[in-house]
Write a protein that holds these residues in place. Sequence first.
Motif, PDB file in Angstrom:
ATOM      1  N   GLU A 401       0.828  -1.210   0.000  1.00  0.00           N
ATOM      2  CA  GLU A 401       0.000   0.000   0.000  1.00  0.00           C
ATOM      3  C   GLU A 401       0.863   1.262   0.000  1.00  0.00           C
ATOM      4  N   ASP A 402       1.983   1.230   0.733  1.00  0.00           N
ATOM      5  CA  ASP A 402       2.867   2.398   0.736  1.00  0.00           C
ATOM      6  C   ASP A 402       3.532   2.582  -0.633  1.00  0.00           C
ATOM      7  N   LEU A 403       3.875   1.476  -1.313  1.00  0.00           N
ATOM      8  CA  LEU A 403       4.427   1.597  -2.655  1.00  0.00           C
ATOM      9  C   LEU A 403       3.406   2.202  -3.613  1.00  0.00           C
ATOM     10  N   GLU A 404       2.137   1.822  -3.452  1.00  0.00           N
ATOM     11  CA  GLU A 404       1.080   2.391  -4.294  1.00  0.00           C
ATOM     12  C   GLU A 404       0.943   3.888  -4.051  1.00  0.00           C
ATOM     13  N   ALA A 405       0.973   4.291  -2.788  1.00  0.00           N
ATOM     14  CA  ALA A 405       0.870   5.718  -2.476  1.00  0.00           C
ATOM     15  C   ALA A 405       2.080   6.481  -3.009  1.00  0.00           C
ATOM     16  N   TRP A 406       3.268   5.886  -2.861  1.00  0.00           N
ATOM     17  CA  TRP A 406       4.478   6.558  -3.378  1.00  0.00           C
ATOM     18  C   TRP A 406       4.384   6.727  -4.882  1.00  0.00           C
ATOM     19  N   THR A 407       3.903   5.708  -5.582  1.00  0.00           N
ATOM     20  CA  THR A 407       3.828   5.752  -7.040  1.00  0.00           C
ATOM     21  C   THR A 407       2.875   6.844  -7.505  1.00  0.00           C
ATOM     22  N   GLU A 408       1.726   6.971  -6.864  1.00  0.00           N
ATOM     23  CA  GLU A 408       0.751   7.974  -7.287  1.00  0.00           C
ATOM     24  C   GLU A 408       1.250   9.392  -7.001  1.00  0.00           C
ATOM     25  N   ARG A 409       1.886   9.583  -5.846  1.00  0.00           N
ATOM     26  CA  ARG A 409       2.412  10.918  -5.534  1.00  0.00           C
ATOM     27  C   ARG A 409       3.530  11.301  -6.504  1.00  0.00           C
ATOM     28  N   THR A 410       4.420  10.355  -6.793  1.00  0.00           N
ATOM     29  CA  THR A 410       5.529  10.637  -7.698  1.00  0.00           C
ATOM     30  C   THR A 410       5.033  10.853  -9.127  1.00  0.00           C
ATOM     31  N   ALA A 411       4.024  10.084  -9.536  1.00  0.00           N
ATOM     32  CA  ALA A 411       3.487  10.246 -10.888  1.00  0.00           C
ATOM     33  C   ALA A 411       2.966  11.656 -11.097  1.00  0.00           C
ATOM     34  N   ALA A 412       2.251  12.191 -10.095  1.00  0.00           N
ATOM     35  CA  ALA A 412       1.727  13.552 -10.230  1.00  0.00           C
ATOM     36  C   ALA A 412       2.847  14.559 -10.412  1.00  0.00           C
ATOM     37  N   ARG A 413       3.965  14.358  -9.720  1.00  0.00           N
ATOM     38  CA  ARG A 413       5.089  15.292  -9.836  1.00  0.00           C
ATOM     39  C   ARG A 413       5.853  15.121 -11.151  1.00  0.00           C
ATOM     40  N   LEU A 414       5.736  13.937 -11.759  1.00  0.00           N
ATOM     41  CA  LEU A 414       6.411  13.691 -13.029  1.00  0.00           C
ATOM     42  C   LEU A 414       5.515  14.001 -14.231  1.00  0.00           C
ATOM     43  N   GLY A 415       4.303  14.480 -13.969  1.00  0.00           N
ATOM     44  CA  GLY A 415       3.398  14.801 -15.059  1.00  0.00           C
ATOM     45  C   GLY A 415       2.700  13.602 -15.654  1.00  0.00           C
ATOM     46  N   VAL A 416       2.605  12.502 -14.919  1.00  0.00           N
ATOM     47  CA  VAL A 416       1.935  11.296 -15.390  1.00  0.00           C
ATOM     48  C   VAL A 416       0.542  11.236 -14.761  1.00  0.00           C
ATOM     49  N   ASP A 417      -0.447  10.955 -15.560  1.00  0.00           N
ATOM     50  CA  ASP A 417      -1.824  10.888 -15.088  1.00  0.00           C
ATOM     51  C   ASP A 417      -1.960   9.753 -14.075  1.00  0.00           C
ATOM     52  N   VAL A 418      -2.490  10.060 -12.888  1.00  0.00           N
ATOM     53  CA  VAL A 418      -2.659   9.048 -11.850  1.00  0.00           C
ATOM     54  C   VAL A 418      -3.607   7.954 -12.314  1.00  0.00           C
ATOM     55  N   ALA A 419      -4.584   8.318 -13.152  1.00  0.00           N
ATOM     56  CA  ALA A 419      -5.505   7.304 -13.669  1.00  0.00           C
ATOM     57  C   ALA A 419      -4.760   6.272 -14.502  1.00  0.00           C
ATOM     58  N   ALA A 420      -3.735   6.714 -15.225  1.00  0.00           N
ATOM     59  CA  ALA A 420      -2.944   5.774 -16.017  1.00  0.00           C
ATOM     60  C   ALA A 420      -2.183   4.805 -15.121  1.00  0.00           C
ATOM     61  N   VAL A 421      -1.703   5.303 -13.981  1.00  0.00           N
ATOM     62  CA  VAL A 421      -1.000   4.441 -13.036  1.00  0.00           C
ATOM     63  C   VAL A 421      -1.947   3.375 -12.502  1.00  0.00           C
ATOM     64  N   ARG A 422      -3.144   3.773 -12.113  1.00  0.00           N
ATOM     65  CA  ARG A 422      -4.095   2.812 -11.557  1.00  0.00           C
ATOM     66  C   ARG A 422      -4.527   1.786 -12.604  1.00  0.00           C
ATOM     67  N   GLN A 423      -4.710   2.235 -13.833  1.00  0.00           N
ATOM     68  CA  GLN A 423      -5.100   1.306 -14.892  1.00  0.00           C
ATOM     69  C   GLN A 423      -3.983   0.300 -15.167  1.00  0.00           C
ATOM     70  N   TYR A 424      -2.732   0.769 -15.154  1.00  0.00           N
ATOM     71  CA  TYR A 424      -1.603  -0.126 -15.380  1.00  0.00           C
ATOM     72  C   TYR A 424      -1.529  -1.174 -14.268  1.00  0.00           C
ATOM     73  N   ALA A 425      -1.732  -0.759 -13.009  1.00  0.00           N
ATOM     74  CA  ALA A 425      -1.702  -1.709 -11.898  1.00  0.00           C
ATOM     75  C   ALA A 425      -2.822  -2.734 -12.034  1.00  0.00           C
ATOM     76  N   ALA A 426      -4.023  -2.279 -12.467  1.00  0.00           N
ATOM     77  CA  ALA A 426      -5.131  -3.212 -12.649  1.00  0.00           C
ATOM     78  C   ALA A 426      -4.827  -4.203 -13.765  1.00  0.00           C
ATOM     79  N   ASP A 427      -4.214  -3.730 -14.831  1.00  0.00           N
ATOM     80  CA  ASP A 427      -3.868  -4.626 -15.936  1.00  0.00           C
ATOM     81  C   ASP A 427      -2.864  -5.683 -15.487  1.00  0.00           C
ATOM     82  N   VAL A 428      -1.859  -5.288 -14.702  1.00  0.00           N
ATOM     83  CA  VAL A 428      -0.855  -6.242 -14.219  1.00  0.00           C
ATOM     84  C   VAL A 428      -1.510  -7.284 -13.329  1.00  0.00           C
TER      85      VAL A 428
END
Length: 787
Positions: A401-428
């Motif tokens: 859960e902490d890795l998921e939170a870190w990924t979403e926070r970092t994605a926002a700072r890198l200009g990556v859509d958080v929705a894309a992160v969640r969709q990628y995790a669901a696909d995996v």
Amino acid sequence: MDQPLFRSFVSVRDTGRAVGAGVLLADDLVLTCAHVVNSALGRDRYDQTLPGPDQGVRVRLPHVAPDRDLTARVEPALWSPPRATAGGSRPVPPGAHLHHGDLAVLRLPGPAPAGAEPAPFLPHAYGNEVIALWASGHPLPTVRAVPRVSAPPWVALDVVGGTEVREGFSGGPLWDRDRQAVVGLVVADLRAPAGTRQPQAAATLYAISVPAIEAELPELPPPSVPTARRGVQQLLAVLETILTTPDAVRGCEELLASRLLRPSLGPGADLDRLVGLAVGVRRGVPELLQVVREVMPAGSGPQWERLRRVARAVSPGECLTRKQQRDLNGLLAHCGRTDPRALLADVLPHAIELPAVTGLADTVDVLEGFEAQGAQPMPPLLQGVVRIGVDESEAGAYPAEDLEAWTERTAARLGVDVAAVRQYAADVRGYRAERVRAAADHPAVRQAVHPTDRPPNHHAAHHAAHHDTRPPAGWAGVGSASVGMAPRGTAPVETAPTDPAPVGPAPVGSVPSANGSRPSGHRTEDGARLSRVPRVQVELLPTATGRHYTYQVWAWSGGDAPHHLVLARDTEVTSEQVVDDIHRVLVEEIREDPEPALVEFFLPAAWLGLPVDRWESFDSDEDGPFGLGFTRRVVIRTAQRSRTSYAGWKRRTAALDTARSLVLDHGSTDRKVARARLEMQPEVGTVIVCCEPRHHGALLRQCVQAGVHTVLWHREEHGESVAAGLLELVEGGHHTQLPETVRLERAKAVAEATSTGHRGRQLSLMYDAPDHRPPQLAPDAWVLTQP
């Protein structure tokens, strides 16, 4: 070349001797190994106790202030002593395999002496050759190595040349010559158990990588990096469109300086200062983007996207700030279900070559250097962290859960859509679940399921993670003693082969002749006999005046005896001390019965005329003065060959048995003329130099450049009669007999004390023929097999 290394190299000392090394990290900070500090203080090398403020460590910057010792103190917050495991503080048993920590930062009493500069740092690059200097900082005892695998807590490197790896290298910087940056600290070498024969394979060196240093010492000031060039002007241009007021620039500069632990210019800050701060240190550019985002209102649009793109061009291998990286490494330390190599293959399926990694922190560091391809919205870094989190979710909530939170926070700072992160995790997750169902329905497919799709075999994973990286019992740290007499060799000797010529390029010592066979001289009794003659090889580095010398000495007693480094002297001494040391090696290390040993001096091209064959020592022999030139066969070999000269050397070596002699007399003193004569006769193997002594140096260098391996000359006399006499010596027998022939001529000159004009008195021989290969770990200049 390498000047940033020399200006930042630090020697750590215990009273009058060097015990290890370090590197200047800031104007008043030195980074080294904790066990080096313990050795300098006379403590057990694994002592974990923080040295007190009254325990000073003597250090010296040998290339900046060689005669000035400074007393440094350990920074309490930056003391990480050796420990047995990654977590906890269990002490290291003496002689244990790998250990963690082993880092220390020393604070100088003030700024470093004038001329010193902090070293630039970069992560290591696989395949890039690095060098390490011995504790004194002298360039003579230098190890060359190539990183092979990152196996936390260390990086394993294959030693490919240079001096023998001995104690005293620990704490010193690993220097990448191609990128001119420090890529790690030497921590240990591989030692074979006592009584076993050293393997022929290259030795192994261990180092602490730059990312591992940063993870181990989170409070360490960001180290400098090589000056950035590409994209800096673009970065300035785009920042001008975002930071449009002086207050905005000043606010960013003050915040960035505080996070990088650098002083702020306050009202004097401008965009150049802001960008200079960012590009001058590790992870400074990601910190700059974070600061701009915090100081300015949340921005979007083309200028923000352009800022991210230009920042990636300026700092292509970094997108995380120091805190983001530190937080991620802290979480990865609790992850053990993901195979690092399989993760790289999954995220980078089309990469041509992947580095060898065995730790998740190093794997993520590799992924950080890659960008998203095509229309893929997820960069490889975030893909990797998502996959690790999915693996860990099978074992429980933490740290998934902490890795998921870190990924979403970092994605926002890198200009990556958080929705894309969640969709990628669901696909995996969906893909993994489908694979597990398929394996359950079809047992034959079960073996093909990815290792991360089934409960891991922790024992097998542990074994795989340490395969070929854990040193066997007997490894030793290399930071607590000086280079001195070596009781054992590092590699078996390689003598001239006698089996049929192999297909492909022939190694030195077995060069085929024009018809494809080896020169018959290497099958003759004389040739074989010379190849078995004991050797003492001396790499000599004269000072500018040519009156004092530094050197290292190798010894080989013949047969199956080891060819090993016996002595490395990096303090300047006279020629008499050189002869004393050679005599000691001859007495203590060499079995000379039934023939006297061959003493080979390896010299830089500019010093080939040095009269080493006339050197004497008045105290080393019980029977009187010891003269090298007539008691032993003394020859001069070249310590430098270019690609061109090596090609000529191979050609002339192939024609040794049918080679003719050439005289370069007063008519060949013009270098163009000498070069033309040598080019006209590529089959010439032996050259007689017979002209005025002032031309000797130029003609000797000309011979080296043309690939000539045997040159005979008289240091004082010249003329037709002298040339005829030297030709008589050369043509009187096989070329392998020349060293002994010249020795006897020198002995006759000494025996005929009343005759001052005997030709042997000033006779010198450059003999670089391939009857014996140099040792495996010989200095770079000796490795004639490298074209």
